[in-house]
Design a protein around this motif. Structure first.
Motif, short mmCIF file in Angstrom:
data_model
loop_
_atom_site.label_atom_id
_atom_site.label_comp_id
_atom_site.label_asym_id
_atom_site.label_seq_id
_atom_site.Cartn_x
_atom_site.Cartn_y
_atom_site.Cartn_z
N SER A 9 0.83 -1.21 0.00
CA SER A 9 0.00 0.00 0.00
C SER A 9 0.86 1.25 0.00
CB SER A 9 -0.93 -0.01 1.22
OG SER A 9 -1.68 1.17 1.28
N LYS A 10 1.94 1.23 0.77
CA LYS A 10 2.83 2.37 0.84
C LYS A 10 3.50 2.61 -0.51
CE LYS A 10 6.73 4.22 3.48
NZ LYS A 10 7.69 3.95 4.58
N GLN A 11 3.95 1.53 -1.15
CA GLN A 11 4.58 1.65 -2.46
C GLN A 11 3.59 2.19 -3.50
OE1 GLN A 11 6.15 -2.21 -3.36
NE2 GLN A 11 7.88 -2.04 -1.92
N SER A 12 2.34 1.73 -3.41
CA SER A 12 1.32 2.21 -4.35
C SER A 12 1.08 3.70 -4.18
CB SER A 12 0.01 1.44 -4.13
OG SER A 12 0.20 0.05 -4.35
N LYS A 13 1.05 4.14 -2.92
CA LYS A 13 0.84 5.57 -2.66
C LYS A 13 2.01 6.39 -3.18
CE LYS A 13 -2.09 5.01 1.44
NZ LYS A 13 -2.21 5.25 2.91
N VAL A 14 3.22 5.88 -3.02
CA VAL A 14 4.41 6.59 -3.52
C VAL A 14 4.36 6.70 -5.04
CG1 VAL A 14 6.91 6.48 -3.77
CG2 VAL A 14 5.86 5.98 -1.56
N ILE A 19 3.40 10.02 -9.85
CA ILE A 19 2.70 10.24 -11.14
C ILE A 19 1.92 11.55 -11.10
CG2 ILE A 19 0.88 9.39 -12.66
CD1 ILE A 19 1.75 6.55 -11.90
N LEU A 20 1.21 11.78 -10.00
CA LEU A 20 0.42 13.02 -9.87
C LEU A 20 1.33 14.24 -9.83
CD1 LEU A 20 -2.32 11.94 -7.29
CD2 LEU A 20 -2.58 12.27 -9.75
N ALA A 21 2.49 14.12 -9.15
CA ALA A 21 3.43 15.24 -9.08
C ALA A 21 3.96 15.59 -10.46
CB ALA A 21 4.57 14.91 -8.12
#
Length: 277
Positions: A9-14, A19-21
């Motif tokens: 989950s942490k890796q997915s958020k990163v 991508i959003l940044a």
């Protein structure tokens, strides 16, 4: 097992955050380049090799914008139109409150008639509205630019949908306490409706600030032009003065970005409330 799930989950958020940044940076890059270019000289902008930051910072483009571009008058007209648009915002809120909480003969038919105007393109009604204003001697005036935009079917619909979900028991309790309808509207309905007011407020500001086609049609004198019309006129008169055009474009865009950043929380809250309803 739980640690693996948390790590995934942490890796997915990163990854999503990265991508959003990147996407956000690519989106804002043209605006940032435009804003920085407004501080460059025209000779620097015209060079074959471009630098992101200006070599020699200058405010001459903004000075010329208000001296030779007459943007001071355009800004005054735009601010007046935008301020009056906010007056129309409360007219729309009153109409939405009436449709939401008052049931009278022909209530549904009248509301459907208001909604039906949303299906008619604005270009279709421009000529009839212009002819009406011409008969009233309001063409080539700020009042003629302002009046048609004071009421809007979408705004009335938005307020009506939100206010329909306000509990009638609150209003009945206020009436039993002797509160007038005006008191109920200003002191109960308006405070509760702050989220939808924020949403409609930002749309009203953008509409007033970017007003172009209608002011161009109604106003034949440049002293009644808005910023958008003035910017188009500037691009026609100074086709090779890119620094001046960048300054004018930046002057148009930056206030909208600032307003959005200030009211972002309320705008998102308003859309969330609408979706929850």
């Amino acid at each position: 097992m739980n640690s693996e799930v948390r790590e995934t989950s942490k890796q997915s958020k990163v990854i999503v955050g990265a991508i959003l940044a990147i996407w956000g940076f690519l989106t804002i890059l043209p605006f940032l380049w435009m804003f920085l270019s407004s501080f460059k000289t025209n000779a620097e902008i015209s060079q074959m090799t471009q630098n992101f930051l200006p070599h020699h910072w200058t405010l001459q483009n903004y000075q010329n914008l208000f001296v030779s571009g007459n943007f001071g008058q355009y800004l005054k007209n735009t601010l007046i139109i935008t301020a009056c648009s906010f007056l129309g915002l409360f007219f729309n809120a009153m109409a939405g409150y009436g449709f939401a909480k008052f049931h009278f003969k022909g209530h549904n038919v009248l509301f459907l008639a208001v909604l039906s105007t949303m299906m008619i393109p604005g270009q279709v009604t421009m000529i009839p509205v212009y002819l009406i204003l011409n008969q009233m001697k309001l063409t080539n005036t700020l009042l003629g630019i302002i009046l048609p935009g004071l009421a809007g079917a979408f705004a009335i619909f938005l307020f009506r949908q939100f206010m329909s979900n306000i509990s009638d028991s609150i209003l009945e309790a206020a009436r039993l306490d002797g509160a007038s309808e005006w008191y109920i509207f200003w002191h109960i309905i308006i405070p509760i409706s702050r989220p939808v007011l924020a949403v409609q407020g930002i749309l009203t500001f953008i509409g007033g600030w970017n007003a172009f086609l209608w002011p161009l049609i109604v106003a034949s004198d440049q002293k009644y032009y808005t910023l958008s019309v003035g910017l188009q006129l500037l691009q026609g008169q100074h086709t090779t003065d890119y620094g001046l055009q960048m300054a004018g474009s930046s002057f148009m865009v930056i206030p909208i970005i600032i307003i959005f950043l200030i009211f972002q929380k309320y705008i998102l809250q308003g859309f969330n409330v609408q979706s929850d309803k």
